[in-house]
Write a protein that holds these residues in place. Sequence first.
Motif, PDB file in Angstrom:
ATOM      1  N   ALA A  75      24.483 -11.439  -8.360  1.00 14.85           N
ATOM      2  CA  ALA A  75      25.839 -11.201  -7.865  1.00 14.85           C
ATOM      3  C   ALA A  75      26.545 -12.528  -7.603  1.00 14.85           C
ATOM      4  O   ALA A  75      25.922 -13.521  -7.214  1.00 14.85           O
ATOM      5  N   LYS A  76      27.850 -12.564  -7.829  1.00 17.13           N
ATOM      6  CA  LYS A  76      28.618 -13.791  -7.615  1.00 17.13           C
ATOM      7  C   LYS A  76      28.641 -14.176  -6.147  1.00 17.13           C
ATOM      8  O   LYS A  76      28.547 -15.352  -5.788  1.00 17.13           O
ATOM      9  N   LYS A  77      28.791 -13.183  -5.286  1.00 15.05           N
ATOM     10  CA  LYS A  77      28.803 -13.428  -3.846  1.00 15.05           C
ATOM     11  C   LYS A  77      27.659 -12.656  -3.209  1.00 15.05           C
ATOM     12  O   LYS A  77      27.747 -11.451  -3.020  1.00 15.05           O
ATOM     13  N   GLY A  78      26.593 -13.352  -2.891  1.00 17.32           N
ATOM     14  CA  GLY A  78      25.434 -12.709  -2.298  1.00 17.32           C
ATOM     15  C   GLY A  78      25.573 -12.568  -0.798  1.00 17.32           C
ATOM     16  O   GLY A  78      26.089 -13.460  -0.122  1.00 17.32           O
ATOM     17  N   GLY A  79      25.116 -11.450  -0.266  1.00 19.18           N
ATOM     18  CA  GLY A  79      25.136 -11.203   1.163  1.00 19.18           C
ATOM     19  C   GLY A  79      23.854 -11.677   1.827  1.00 19.18           C
ATOM     20  O   GLY A  79      23.081 -12.455   1.253  1.00 19.18           O
ATOM     21  N   PRO A  80      23.574 -11.199   3.035  1.00 22.88           N
ATOM     22  CA  PRO A  80      22.365 -11.619   3.762  1.00 22.88           C
ATOM     23  C   PRO A  80      21.068 -11.253   3.056  1.00 22.88           C
ATOM     24  O   PRO A  80      20.086 -11.990   3.138  1.00 22.88           O
ATOM     25  N   ALA A  81      21.041 -10.105   2.355  1.00 24.01           N
ATOM     26  CA  ALA A  81      19.827  -9.718   1.637  1.00 24.01           C
ATOM     27  C   ALA A  81      19.556 -10.695   0.493  1.00 24.01           C
ATOM     28  O   ALA A  81      18.406 -11.082   0.245  1.00 24.01           O
ATOM     29  N   ALA A  82      20.602 -11.087  -0.220  1.00 22.98           N
ATOM     30  CA  ALA A  82      20.443 -12.051  -1.317  1.00 22.98           C
ATOM     31  C   ALA A  82      19.946 -13.396  -0.786  1.00 22.98           C
ATOM     32  O   ALA A  82      19.080 -14.039  -1.398  1.00 22.98           O
ATOM     33  N   LYS A  83      20.471 -13.811   0.360  1.00 22.49           N
ATOM     34  CA  LYS A  83      20.025 -15.078   0.963  1.00 22.49           C
ATOM     35  C   LYS A  83      18.542 -15.010   1.306  1.00 22.49           C
ATOM     36  O   LYS A  83      17.791 -15.963   1.068  1.00 22.49           O
ATOM     37  N   ALA A  84      18.109 -13.871   1.852  1.00 21.66           N
ATOM     38  CA  ALA A  84      16.694 -13.712   2.207  1.00 21.66           C
ATOM     39  C   ALA A  84      15.818 -13.716   0.963  1.00 21.66           C
ATOM     40  O   ALA A  84      14.736 -14.323   0.955  1.00 21.66           O
ATOM     41  N   MET A  85      16.263 -13.044  -0.106  1.00 24.94           N
ATOM     42  CA  MET A  85      15.456 -13.012  -1.332  1.00 24.94           C
ATOM     43  C   MET A  85      15.376 -14.400  -1.978  1.00 24.94           C
ATOM     44  O   MET A  85      14.381 -14.740  -2.608  1.00 24.94           O
ATOM     45  N   PRO A 109       0.802  -1.220   0.000  1.00 27.34           N
ATOM     46  CA  PRO A 109       0.000   0.000   0.000  1.00 27.34           C
ATOM     47  C   PRO A 109       0.831   1.264   0.000  1.00 27.34           C
ATOM     48  O   PRO A 109       0.317   2.358  -0.213  1.00 27.34           O
ATOM     49  N   LYS A 110       2.118   1.116   0.206  1.00 27.64           N
ATOM     50  CA  LYS A 110       3.000   2.265   0.393  1.00 27.64           C
ATOM     51  C   LYS A 110       4.212   2.141  -0.528  1.00 27.64           C
ATOM     52  O   LYS A 110       4.759   1.052  -0.697  1.00 27.64           O
ATOM     53  N   GLY A 111       4.616   3.255  -1.127  1.00 28.13           N
ATOM     54  CA  GLY A 111       5.806   3.248  -1.962  1.00 28.13           C
ATOM     55  C   GLY A 111       7.080   3.298  -1.129  1.00 28.13           C
ATOM     56  O   GLY A 111       7.046   3.587   0.064  1.00 28.13           O
ATOM     57  N   GLY A 112       8.198   2.982  -1.769  1.00 30.74           N
ATOM     58  CA  GLY A 112       9.479   3.085  -1.095  1.00 30.74           C
ATOM     59  C   GLY A 112       9.815   1.942  -0.160  1.00 30.74           C
ATOM     60  O   GLY A 112      10.715   2.079   0.676  1.00 30.74           O
ATOM     61  N   VAL A 113       9.097   0.817  -0.280  1.00 27.11           N
ATOM     62  CA  VAL A 113       9.365  -0.306   0.620  1.00 27.11           C
ATOM     63  C   VAL A 113      10.186  -1.409  -0.056  1.00 27.11           C
ATOM     64  O   VAL A 113      10.405  -2.474   0.522  1.00 27.11           O
ATOM     65  N   GLY A 114      10.642  -1.172  -1.286  1.00 25.95           N
ATOM     66  CA  GLY A 114      11.458  -2.161  -1.978  1.00 25.95           C
ATOM     67  C   GLY A 114      10.660  -3.212  -2.723  1.00 25.95           C
ATOM     68  O   GLY A 114      11.163  -4.298  -3.014  1.00 25.95           O
ATOM     69  N   LYS A 115       9.438  -2.868  -3.072  1.00 25.50           N
ATOM     70  CA  LYS A 115       8.560  -3.819  -3.771  1.00 25.50           C
ATOM     71  C   LYS A 115       9.148  -4.244  -5.116  1.00 25.50           C
ATOM     72  O   LYS A 115       9.158  -5.431  -5.463  1.00 25.50           O
ATOM     73  N   SER A 116       9.623  -3.276  -5.891  1.00 25.24           N
ATOM     74  CA  SER A 116      10.191  -3.594  -7.207  1.00 25.24           C
ATOM     75  C   SER A 116      11.448  -4.441  -7.074  1.00 25.24           C
ATOM     76  O   SER A 116      11.706  -5.326  -7.905  1.00 25.24           O
ATOM     77  N   THR A 117      12.235  -4.190  -6.041  1.00 23.48           N
ATOM     78  CA  THR A 117      13.437  -4.989  -5.807  1.00 23.48           C
ATOM     79  C   THR A 117      13.071  -6.447  -5.571  1.00 23.48           C
ATOM     80  O   THR A 117      13.720  -7.358  -6.093  1.00 23.48           O
ATOM     81  N   ILE A 118      12.031  -6.682  -4.786  1.00 26.16           N
ATOM     82  CA  ILE A 118      11.575  -8.050  -4.532  1.00 26.16           C
ATOM     83  C   ILE A 118      11.087  -8.693  -5.831  1.00 26.16           C
ATOM     84  O   ILE A 118      11.432  -9.835  -6.149  1.00 26.16           O
ATOM     85  N   ALA A 119      10.308  -7.951  -6.620  1.00 25.66           N
ATOM     86  CA  ALA A 119       9.753  -8.495  -7.866  1.00 25.66           C
ATOM     87  C   ALA A 119      10.863  -8.868  -8.846  1.00 25.66           C
ATOM     88  O   ALA A 119      10.832  -9.943  -9.463  1.00 25.66           O
ATOM     89  N   VAL A 120      11.841  -7.985  -8.986  1.00 27.20           N
ATOM     90  CA  VAL A 120      12.945  -8.221  -9.918  1.00 27.20           C
ATOM     91  C   VAL A 120      13.731  -9.465  -9.520  1.00 27.20           C
ATOM     92  O   VAL A 120      14.067 -10.316 -10.361  1.00 27.20           O
ATOM     93  N   ASN A 121      14.030  -9.599  -8.242  1.00 31.90           N
ATOM     94  CA  ASN A 121      14.811 -10.753  -7.794  1.00 31.90           C
ATOM     95  C   ASN A 121      14.001 -12.042  -7.826  1.00 31.90           C
ATOM     96  O   ASN A 121      14.576 -13.122  -8.017  1.00 31.90           O
ATOM     97  N   LEU A 122      12.689 -11.936  -7.672  1.00 30.38           N
ATOM     98  CA  LEU A 122      11.848 -13.114  -7.864  1.00 30.38           C
ATOM     99  C   LEU A 122      11.979 -13.635  -9.296  1.00 30.38           C
ATOM    100  O   LEU A 122      12.096 -14.841  -9.519  1.00 30.38           O
ATOM    101  N   ALA A 123      11.960 -12.716 -10.256  1.00 34.96           N
ATOM    102  CA  ALA A 123      12.080 -13.112 -11.660  1.00 34.96           C
ATOM    103  C   ALA A 123      13.429 -13.784 -11.923  1.00 34.96           C
ATOM    104  O   ALA A 123      13.509 -14.813 -12.601  1.00 34.96           O
ATOM    105  N   VAL A 124      14.490 -13.208 -11.371  1.00 32.66           N
ATOM    106  CA  VAL A 124      15.826 -13.789 -11.550  1.00 32.66           C
ATOM    107  C   VAL A 124      15.889 -15.186 -10.940  1.00 32.66           C
ATOM    108  O   VAL A 124      16.373 -16.141 -11.556  1.00 32.66           O
ATOM    109  N   GLY A 125      15.386 -15.323  -9.712  1.00 30.72           N
ATOM    110  CA  GLY A 125      15.456 -16.606  -9.026  1.00 30.72           C
ATOM    111  C   GLY A 125      14.617 -17.685  -9.677  1.00 30.72           C
ATOM    112  O   GLY A 125      15.059 -18.828  -9.838  1.00 30.72           O
ATOM    113  N   LEU A 126      13.400 -17.353 -10.072  1.00 30.84           N
ATOM    114  CA  LEU A 126      12.525 -18.345 -10.689  1.00 30.84           C
ATOM    115  C   LEU A 126      13.014 -18.746 -12.078  1.00 30.84           C
ATOM    116  O   LEU A 126      12.776 -19.872 -12.531  1.00 30.84           O
ATOM    117  N   ALA A 127      13.701 -17.825 -12.766  1.00 34.68           N
ATOM    118  CA  ALA A 127      14.228 -18.135 -14.099  1.00 34.68           C
ATOM    119  C   ALA A 127      15.336 -19.185 -14.042  1.00 34.68           C
ATOM    120  O   ALA A 127      15.618 -19.844 -15.041  1.00 34.68           O
TER     121      ALA A 127
END
Length: 398
Positions: free
Chosen positions: A362-372, A151-169
């Motif tokens: 990224a070749k070496k993912g950090g904690p955010a990459a692990k969570a995504m 419901p609110k902008g600026g929460v990283g919604k697009s970042t989640i969507a983009v990484n979902l596409a990368v991961g599912l691909a």
Amino acid sequence: MSRILLLGGDGGLEYRLGQFPGNLLVPIAASVVERPEFDLRSLMVEDHLPDIVVFGPQVTRHTAMSLASLLDAMHPQITVVLVADPTTDVMLEAMRSGIRDVLSPEASDEEYRIMLLKAHDHSSRRDLRRRSTDTEVERVVESRVVVVASPKGGVGKSTIAVNLAVGLARQAPMDVVLVDLDLQFGDIATHLDLKPAHSLADVFASQGGVDTLLLKTFLTAHPANFYALCGSESPAAADKVGPKQVRALLSSLAAQFRYVIVDTGAGLDEPTLAALEEANDAVFVSSMDVASVRNVRKEIEVLATLSILPGARHLVLNFADRDSGLTVRDVEAVVGLPVNVVVPRAVEVSLSSNRGVPVLMAKKGGPAAKAMNNVVKRLESDGESAKPAFAHKGVALT
């Protein structure tokens, strides 16, 4: 391995298709294909039907369309591809003839590689459906529409969507499409460092509507093996898009792709509501602040009242840190849903957005990459629960 039959291809096309390993390519000259006595029963590769038939530019358009129609009727499991200039007339005729894809003779090697990947996957899936009516098999290949909302902008919604596409691909290469449904201020192209030739506005403005092959011409291929349908650069484009068009678009994409990921605008505008009506899964994204958490609760309540809350819900807590004063348990108590994935605040996320390279690439993912990756795993496992990465101590939300 794919068995590829090339009909009427020149030397250049034969070389380009033959340079990809793992395929068996058999060329047949246009002079043979154009003969009146040419018989479709001769379309064999080592005593097997081909997986893919490619009509090259040396075969006349009439012959290609006629043979494609026969192939579609006799052997629907074969994926048919046409190499020709993808004009509107050609695309419409190809669609009616059962041709799966149209590729320009000037297309890049990467586009040819993607075409072969997509054609092979599509051929395998159609053959699987043809050979088995088992319920479990059908479940595996079923398409899923995943709407990422907040419901609110600026929460990283697009970042989640983009990484979902990368991961599912990674699981379904070239069988994932990411749709930027933030019609006013969508920035998927920026997140992915893409310069698309077409946008969502072109789809809705097209006289051909959202029909199969015509729709594919508006998609942009990403190196991570998925497609993107990017938003328009003009916020005014949103004025011309209605719920009916959104539902038709997502339905058409779901017929062609295993995963349709939809990044929506903030709030519950009509396009977002229409997308949620088509969704199998809803990924709700909240940052770790009181206003965002409360708004997510209100959004879910509204969707439940309207009876369009998807059956599979996933709550992602983004930008989490220990200094927010809130805990995961606090958020769960307010929203009324378990927090499925906690994405910690991390420099890698900001850098990835600015560079146009998703963190999961990224070749070496950090904690955010692990969570995504955990968000991706939830979608891959049909919404099986994922444990939050960590909890926080703080005050309760009231």
